[in-house]
Design an enzyme around this catalytic site. Structure first.
Site, PDB file in Angstrom:
ATOM      1  N   ARG A 101      59.857  43.628  30.910  1.00  0.00           N
ATOM      2  CA  ARG A 101      58.921  43.660  32.046  1.00  0.00           C
ATOM      3  C   ARG A 101      59.702  43.148  33.249  1.00  0.00           C
ATOM      4  O   ARG A 101      60.083  41.966  33.279  1.00  0.00           O
ATOM      5  CB  ARG A 101      57.693  42.797  31.771  1.00  0.00           C
ATOM      6  CG  ARG A 101      56.868  42.534  33.018  1.00  0.00           C
ATOM      7  CD  ARG A 101      55.507  41.980  32.721  1.00  0.00           C
ATOM      8  NE  ARG A 101      54.632  42.997  32.183  1.00  0.00           N
ATOM      9  CZ  ARG A 101      53.308  42.910  32.165  1.00  0.00           C
ATOM     10  NH1 ARG A 101      52.692  41.845  32.649  1.00  0.00           N
ATOM     11  NH2 ARG A 101      52.575  43.880  31.663  1.00  0.00           N
ATOM     12  N   HIS A 128      54.051  51.988  34.034  1.00  0.00           N
ATOM     13  CA  HIS A 128      53.494  51.134  32.978  1.00  0.00           C
ATOM     14  C   HIS A 128      53.055  52.073  31.840  1.00  0.00           C
ATOM     15  O   HIS A 128      51.868  52.282  31.606  1.00  0.00           O
ATOM     16  CB  HIS A 128      52.314  50.336  33.537  1.00  0.00           C
ATOM     17  CG  HIS A 128      51.924  49.152  32.713  1.00  0.00           C
ATOM     18  ND1 HIS A 128      52.593  48.787  31.566  1.00  0.00           N
ATOM     19  CD2 HIS A 128      50.922  48.239  32.871  1.00  0.00           C
ATOM     20  CE1 HIS A 128      52.021  47.710  31.054  1.00  0.00           C
ATOM     21  NE2 HIS A 128      51.016  47.357  31.826  1.00  0.00           N
ATOM     22  N   GLN A 131      50.522  51.089  28.965  1.00  0.00           N
ATOM     23  CA  GLN A 131      49.154  50.969  29.462  1.00  0.00           C
ATOM     24  C   GLN A 131      48.473  52.338  29.538  1.00  0.00           C
ATOM     25  O   GLN A 131      47.359  52.527  29.049  1.00  0.00           O
ATOM     26  CB  GLN A 131      49.191  50.326  30.862  1.00  0.00           C
ATOM     27  CG  GLN A 131      47.820  50.146  31.481  1.00  0.00           C
ATOM     28  CD  GLN A 131      46.983  49.123  30.742  1.00  0.00           C
ATOM     29  OE1 GLN A 131      47.441  48.012  30.521  1.00  0.00           O
ATOM     30  NE2 GLN A 131      45.771  49.481  30.354  1.00  0.00           N
ATOM     31  N   ASP A 223      42.743  49.216  39.414  1.00  0.00           N
ATOM     32  CA  ASP A 223      43.816  48.248  39.136  1.00  0.00           C
ATOM     33  C   ASP A 223      43.813  47.265  40.304  1.00  0.00           C
ATOM     34  O   ASP A 223      43.269  47.569  41.382  1.00  0.00           O
ATOM     35  CB  ASP A 223      45.155  49.018  39.049  1.00  0.00           C
ATOM     36  CG  ASP A 223      46.375  48.132  38.793  1.00  0.00           C
ATOM     37  OD1 ASP A 223      46.206  46.951  38.422  1.00  0.00           O
ATOM     38  OD2 ASP A 223      47.512  48.637  38.963  1.00  0.00           O
ATOM     39  N   CYS A 263      43.071  48.180  33.800  1.00  0.00           N
ATOM     40  CA  CYS A 263      44.172  47.749  32.937  1.00  0.00           C
ATOM     41  C   CYS A 263      44.125  46.252  32.669  1.00  0.00           C
ATOM     42  O   CYS A 263      44.682  45.786  31.678  1.00  0.00           O
ATOM     43  CB  CYS A 263      45.504  48.135  33.568  1.00  0.00           C
ATOM     44  SG  CYS A 263      45.670  47.624  35.282  1.00  0.00           S
ATOM     45  N   ARG A 291      45.947  48.576  23.298  1.00  0.00           N
ATOM     46  CA  ARG A 291      47.358  48.306  23.582  1.00  0.00           C
ATOM     47  C   ARG A 291      48.106  47.986  22.284  1.00  0.00           C
ATOM     48  O   ARG A 291      49.213  48.463  22.076  1.00  0.00           O
ATOM     49  CB  ARG A 291      47.495  47.113  24.552  1.00  0.00           C
ATOM     50  CG  ARG A 291      46.965  47.349  25.970  1.00  0.00           C
ATOM     51  CD  ARG A 291      47.832  48.301  26.762  1.00  0.00           C
ATOM     52  NE  ARG A 291      49.218  47.867  26.848  1.00  0.00           N
ATOM     53  CZ  ARG A 291      49.701  46.990  27.733  1.00  0.00           C
ATOM     54  NH1 ARG A 291      48.897  46.470  28.648  1.00  0.00           N
ATOM     55  NH2 ARG A 291      50.989  46.681  27.737  1.00  0.00           N
TER      56      ARG A 291
HETATM   57  N1   CP Z   1      47.541  45.273  31.532  1.00  0.00           N
HETATM   58  C1   CP Z   1      48.598  44.481  31.310  1.00  0.00           C
HETATM   59  O1   CP Z   1      49.752  44.933  31.188  1.00  0.00           O
HETATM   60  O2   CP Z   1      48.294  43.176  31.175  1.00  0.00           O
HETATM   61  P1   CP Z   1      49.322  41.959  31.191  1.00  0.00           P
HETATM   62  O3   CP Z   1      49.903  41.916  32.590  1.00  0.00           O
HETATM   63  O4   CP Z   1      48.511  40.743  30.873  1.00  0.00           O
HETATM   64  O5   CP Z   1      50.405  42.215  30.192  1.00  0.00           O
HETATM   65  N1  NVA Z   2      49.710  47.057  39.195  1.00  0.00           N
HETATM   66  C1  NVA Z   2      49.600  45.840  38.440  1.00  0.00           C
HETATM   67  C2  NVA Z   2      49.372  46.141  36.996  1.00  0.00           C
HETATM   68  C3  NVA Z   2      49.137  44.931  36.112  1.00  0.00           C
HETATM   69  C4  NVA Z   2      48.991  45.285  34.663  1.00  0.00           C
HETATM   70  C5  NVA Z   2      50.859  45.001  38.641  1.00  0.00           C
HETATM   71  O1  NVA Z   2      51.952  45.577  38.699  1.00  0.00           O
HETATM   72  O2  NVA Z   2      50.740  43.778  38.733  1.00  0.00           O
END
Ligand code: CP
Ligand code: NVA
Length: 309
Positions: A101, A128, A131, A223, A263, A291
């Site tokens: 990440r 993502h 997701q 989101d 999400c 997930r």
């Molecule tokens: N939706 C999602 O990826 O959640 P987290 O940021 O908690 O991993």
């Molecule tokens: N767009 C958001 C998604 C979180 C799961 C971010 O990047 O923080």
């Protein structure tokens, strides 16, 4: 190069459908997969916080007999203490796969280029994928693909929408999205999705007015307006997204009984109201649950273990 999932573009239509079938099997009979990852250790390199991605991947790997080493931002300082390519080549000697990440999508592709085992994008600035796959798995559990549900997305044109656009295109599905003018999805991703759509019959329509996007939709997805790493521009974004909130007035423009998707994490009172996310049509926790199932399927698919039971 090893099989990795960095972008939805790493999968074809059949691959996505295989993942859905395998995820469904994993969901129904988790005990049948109890030992498939025995002896395999995975690395989680996270530059940003996470609840769902971290815990669902870790619980999923543990449930299949594998192990995990979490490496947070302060641990290996990827690209700061040491170049990404050096870290990748070292970890390649220890691990069976990695979930990353990162702030920059480049970090994941660079890592992938030097790591000879599966690499999974657990969110970058660009995509993502895990997701979006869990989201379509969830949508199709509620409304079967044959019924051709229309998904409306209202919000920011970044990582989550990008992956949703590509999954929609590959599945020949239908999406109507609305973003503020300054926050449209990447033209490159929209073009890629529309090119795929010409072959699959997918319908991808972009708007600036959320009312137009949700008109007649079977599900409304949103989101956060301020993504991780954007805290410094929070004030500006809150202003720029005025009028994009998913509230009961907007939901009333969709099909009666339309599902509510997110999400998560959610900022109640910003992109969505408390009453909408808590409403009986909200399926946000079903998405969160899926997930784990889809990611277990992704791991087995990338490791070519999908058929092992
Ligand atoms: N939706 C999602 O990826 O959640 P987290 O940021 O908690 O991993
Ligand atoms: N767009 C958001 C998604 C979180 C799961 C971010 O990047 O923080």
């Amino acid at each position: 190069m090893f099989n990795s999932l960095i972008s939805i573009n790493d999968l074809d239509t059949e691959g996505i459908k295989t993942l859905f079938r395998l995820a469904d099997e994993l969901k129904k009979k988790p005990q049948d997969f109890r030992n498939v990852l025995e002896g395999r250790i995975f690395g989680f390199i996270f530059e940003k916080p996470s609840t769902r991605t971290w815990v669902s991947f870790q619980a999923g790997i543990f449930s299949m007999g594998g192990g995990v080493i979490y490496l947070g931002p302060e641990d290996i300082k990827l690209g700061v203490r040491e170049e990404v390519r050096d870290v990748a080549r070292v970890l390649n000697r220890y691990l069976a796969g990695c979930v990353l990440r990162t702030f920059s999508h480049w970090t994941i592709t660079e890592f992938r280029d030097y790591f000879e085992k599966p690499v999974i994008n657990g969110l970058s600035d660009k995509e993502h994928p895990c997701q979006a796959l869990a989201d379509y798995m969830t949508l199709y559990e509620k409304i079967p693909a044959e019924k051709d549900p229309v998904l409306a997305f209202v919000g920011d044109g970044n990582n989550v929408l990008h992956s949703l656009l590509l999954v929609t295109a590959k599945l020949g599905a239908k999406i109507r999205y609305a973003t503020p003018k300054k926050y449209q999805p990447s033209p490159k991703i929209v073009k890629a999705a529309k090119d795929i759509a010409k072959k699959t019959g997918a319908v991808i329509e972009g708007f600036f007015d959320p009312v137009e996007a949700v008109a007649g939709a079977d599900a409304i997805y949103t989101d956060v307006w301020v993504s991780m790493g954007e805290e410094a521009i929070r004030k500006k974004k809150l202003k720029d997204f005025q009028g994009m909130q998913v509230n009961k007035e907007l939901v009333a423009k969709a099909k009666k009984g339309a599902f509510i998707m997110h999400c998560l994490p959610a900022r109640r009172g910003e992109e969505i109201t408390d009453s909408v996310i808590e409403s009986k049509n909200s399926i946000v926790f079903d998405e969160a649950e899926n997930r784990i199932h889809i990611q277990k399927a992704i791991l087995l698919h990338l490791l070519n273990e999908g058929a092992i039971r």
